[in-house]
Design a protein around this motif. Structure first.
Motif, short mmCIF file in Angstrom:
data_model
loop_
_atom_site.label_atom_id
_atom_site.label_comp_id
_atom_site.label_asym_id
_atom_site.label_seq_id
_atom_site.Cartn_x
_atom_site.Cartn_y
_atom_site.Cartn_z
N ASP A 1 -31.18 22.79 -25.11
CA ASP A 1 -29.96 22.19 -25.64
C ASP A 1 -29.77 20.85 -24.95
OD1 ASP A 1 -27.49 21.54 -26.62
OD2 ASP A 1 -26.50 23.38 -26.00
N ILE A 2 -30.06 19.78 -25.66
CA ILE A 2 -29.98 18.42 -25.11
C ILE A 2 -28.76 17.74 -25.71
CG2 ILE A 2 -31.22 16.25 -24.75
CD1 ILE A 2 -32.74 18.73 -23.69
N GLY A 3 -27.67 17.75 -24.97
CA GLY A 3 -26.46 17.11 -25.45
C GLY A 3 -25.99 17.66 -26.79
N GLY A 4 -26.08 18.95 -26.96
CA GLY A 4 -25.64 19.57 -28.20
C GLY A 4 -26.70 19.63 -29.29
N VAL A 5 -27.85 19.01 -29.06
CA VAL A 5 -28.96 19.02 -30.02
C VAL A 5 -30.01 20.00 -29.50
CG1 VAL A 5 -30.77 17.66 -31.10
CG2 VAL A 5 -28.55 16.61 -30.63
#
Length: 110
Positions: free
Chosen positions: A4-8
């Protein structure tokens, strides 16, 4: 593995592909995208243990505890209860600091 990278949500492979496009191609002759990602995903907590700082804080707590231990059991019940509560707080803090130091040393060694 989904990250999960900043919500992505991305897979490691997708993240590697994204990183490859971020820098000029000649960059990857000197450093791999995997190493680049590993480096930038680390925090100072992963790299360095401020052992001296932990030890200084534990020493400070022990000194305060020693002062409280050397005080006579005089005063009102309320004052005695406050001293007892402060001694417990200091003992808990020493324990917490030592456990945190041990955990950080294990993390850095891994």
């Amino acid at each position: 593995v989904a990250l999960d990278i900043g919500g992505v949500k991305m897979t490691w492979r997708e993240l590697l592909d994204t990183v490859r496009g971020m820098l000029p191609e000649e960059t990857w002759a000197d450093i791999s995208p995997e190493l680049y990602l590993a480096f930038w995903s680390l925090t100072l907590y992963d790299l360095y243990v401020p052992r001296a700082r932990y030890e200084a804080e534990v020493d400070k707590c022990r000194a305060a505890l020693s002062v409280l231990d050397n005080q006579r059991e005089t005063g009102t019940r309320d004052e005695q209860a406050k001293r007892k509560k402060e001694k417990e707080r200091l003992k808990d803090l020493i324990d917490k600091l030592q456990k945190e130091l041990d955990a950080q040393e294990r993390a850095v060694a891994a």
